[in-house]
Design a protein around this motif. Structure first.
Motif, short mmCIF file in Angstrom:
data_model
loop_
_atom_site.label_atom_id
_atom_site.label_comp_id
_atom_site.label_asym_id
_atom_site.label_seq_id
_atom_site.Cartn_x
_atom_site.Cartn_y
_atom_site.Cartn_z
N THR A 147 0.82 -1.21 0.00
CA THR A 147 0.00 0.00 0.00
C THR A 147 0.86 1.26 0.00
OG1 THR A 147 -0.27 -0.13 2.41
CG2 THR A 147 -2.02 -1.09 1.06
N GLU A 148 1.97 1.23 0.72
CA GLU A 148 2.87 2.39 0.71
C GLU A 148 3.49 2.58 -0.67
OE1 GLU A 148 4.42 5.82 1.76
OE2 GLU A 148 2.98 4.67 2.93
N GLY A 149 3.83 1.49 -1.32
CA GLY A 149 4.35 1.57 -2.68
C GLY A 149 3.35 2.19 -3.64
N TRP A 150 2.09 1.75 -3.55
CA TRP A 150 1.04 2.34 -4.39
C TRP A 150 0.89 3.82 -4.08
CZ3 TRP A 150 -1.36 1.27 -8.69
CH2 TRP A 150 -1.49 -0.05 -9.11
N ARG A 151 0.88 4.18 -2.81
CA ARG A 151 0.74 5.60 -2.45
C ARG A 151 1.88 6.44 -3.02
NH1 ARG A 151 -1.13 3.43 2.74
NH2 ARG A 151 -3.35 3.89 2.87
N THR A 152 3.09 5.94 -2.92
CA THR A 152 4.25 6.67 -3.46
C THR A 152 4.14 6.83 -4.96
OG1 THR A 152 5.64 5.84 -1.67
CG2 THR A 152 6.77 6.64 -3.65
N LEU A 153 3.79 5.76 -5.65
CA LEU A 153 3.63 5.81 -7.10
C LEU A 153 2.54 6.79 -7.50
CD1 LEU A 153 4.35 4.63 -9.91
CD2 LEU A 153 2.62 2.88 -9.47
N LEU A 154 1.39 6.71 -6.83
CA LEU A 154 0.27 7.58 -7.18
C LEU A 154 0.55 9.05 -6.84
CD1 LEU A 154 -2.65 5.24 -6.14
CD2 LEU A 154 -1.89 5.81 -8.46
N THR A 155 1.27 9.30 -5.77
CA THR A 155 1.64 10.68 -5.44
C THR A 155 2.49 11.29 -6.55
OG1 THR A 155 1.50 10.26 -3.07
CG2 THR A 155 2.85 12.14 -3.76
N ALA A 158 -4.48 14.46 -16.33
CA ALA A 158 -4.76 13.56 -15.22
C ALA A 158 -6.27 13.26 -15.24
CB ALA A 158 -4.36 14.21 -13.91
N PRO A 159 -6.70 12.12 -14.83
CA PRO A 159 -5.90 11.02 -14.33
C PRO A 159 -5.21 10.27 -15.46
CG PRO A 159 -8.20 10.38 -14.29
CD PRO A 159 -8.14 11.82 -14.75
N CYS A 160 -3.96 9.95 -15.25
CA CYS A 160 -3.17 9.24 -16.25
C CYS A 160 -3.44 7.74 -16.16
CB CYS A 160 -1.69 9.52 -16.04
SG CYS A 160 -1.05 8.83 -14.50
N SER A 161 -2.76 6.98 -17.00
CA SER A 161 -2.97 5.53 -17.03
C SER A 161 -2.58 4.85 -15.71
CB SER A 161 -2.20 4.91 -18.20
OG SER A 161 -0.81 5.09 -18.02
N VAL A 162 -1.65 5.44 -14.98
CA VAL A 162 -1.27 4.85 -13.68
C VAL A 162 -2.44 4.94 -12.71
CG1 VAL A 162 0.29 5.07 -11.71
CG2 VAL A 162 1.18 5.27 -14.03
N TRP A 163 -3.09 6.10 -12.65
CA TRP A 163 -4.25 6.26 -11.78
C TRP A 163 -5.41 5.39 -12.26
CZ3 TRP A 163 -5.39 7.94 -7.13
CH2 TRP A 163 -4.48 8.77 -6.48
N THR A 223 -5.22 2.57 -13.89
CA THR A 223 -4.87 1.19 -13.57
C THR A 223 -5.05 0.91 -12.09
OG1 THR A 223 -3.32 1.06 -15.42
CG2 THR A 223 -3.00 -0.52 -13.62
N ALA A 224 -4.64 1.85 -11.25
CA ALA A 224 -4.82 1.69 -9.81
C ALA A 224 -6.30 1.55 -9.48
CB ALA A 224 -4.22 2.88 -9.07
N TYR A 225 -7.12 2.39 -10.07
CA TYR A 225 -8.56 2.31 -9.83
C TYR A 225 -9.12 0.96 -10.28
CZ TYR A 225 -13.52 3.17 -9.90
OH TYR A 225 -14.87 3.05 -9.68
N GLU A 226 -8.73 0.55 -11.46
CA GLU A 226 -9.24 -0.71 -12.00
C GLU A 226 -8.87 -1.90 -11.10
OE1 GLU A 226 -8.36 -3.64 -15.73
OE2 GLU A 226 -8.41 -1.49 -16.14
N HIS A 227 -7.63 -1.93 -10.62
CA HIS A 227 -7.17 -3.08 -9.84
C HIS A 227 -7.52 -3.00 -8.36
CE1 HIS A 227 -5.00 -5.24 -12.96
NE2 HIS A 227 -4.71 -4.05 -13.45
N LEU A 228 -7.54 -1.80 -7.80
CA LEU A 228 -7.76 -1.66 -6.37
C LEU A 228 -9.20 -1.39 -5.99
CD1 LEU A 228 -4.61 0.50 -5.52
CD2 LEU A 228 -4.92 -1.97 -5.14
N VAL A 229 -9.98 -0.80 -6.88
CA VAL A 229 -11.35 -0.42 -6.54
C VAL A 229 -12.36 -1.18 -7.39
CG1 VAL A 229 -12.98 1.49 -6.35
CG2 VAL A 229 -10.57 1.86 -5.82
N ALA A 230 -12.36 -0.92 -8.67
CA ALA A 230 -13.37 -1.51 -9.54
C ALA A 230 -13.25 -3.03 -9.60
CB ALA A 230 -13.28 -0.93 -10.94
#
Length: 112
Positions: A44-52, A74-79, A81-88
């Motif tokens: 989770t810290e890694g994701w936070r760092t990447l997303l920041t 923004a939101p770019c493909s990183v955000w 992707t994060a949404y797709e994998h972590l939320v949706a």
């Protein structure tokens, strides 16, 4: 140097992800709990760092994905992707294969 270090880094990260996947799929409950307690905060810290790093700047662009001549809104493909994998992905089942857009059916080639 990057042509040597890049593949080494990618390989190490892929191997670590493989180990974690194997543990998630096969470990007994006490081992899985131990791994979850140690690895989930790191992930989770890694994701936070990447997303920041990919947070929108004052112009609404992603500073990491943008270049001087080609801004990336923004939101770019990183955000995304994060949404797709972590939320949706956690909330909704994936549509049937025949209902997915054609671009989602393309196989992903491994990066050497």
């Amino acid at each position: 140097m990057d042509e040597i270090l890049g593949p080494v880094l990618r390989s190490a990260v892929r191997e670590r992800l493989d180990v974690l996947t194997e543990l998630a799929n096969c470990a007994d409950a006490p081992s899985l709990l131990s791994v979850a307690r140690s690895e989930l905060p790191r992930l989770t810290e890694g994701w936070r760092t990447l997303l920041t790093a990919h947070d929108a700047d004052e112009k609404g662009n992603c500073p990491e994905c943008s270049s001087r001549w080609r801004p990336q809104k923004a939101p770019c493909s990183v955000w995304r992707t994060a949404y797709e994998h972590l939320v949706a992905g956690a909330l909704a089942p994936r549509p049937a294969r025949h209902l997915r857009p054609a671009h989602a059916l393309r196989p992903v080639a491994p990066v050497p």
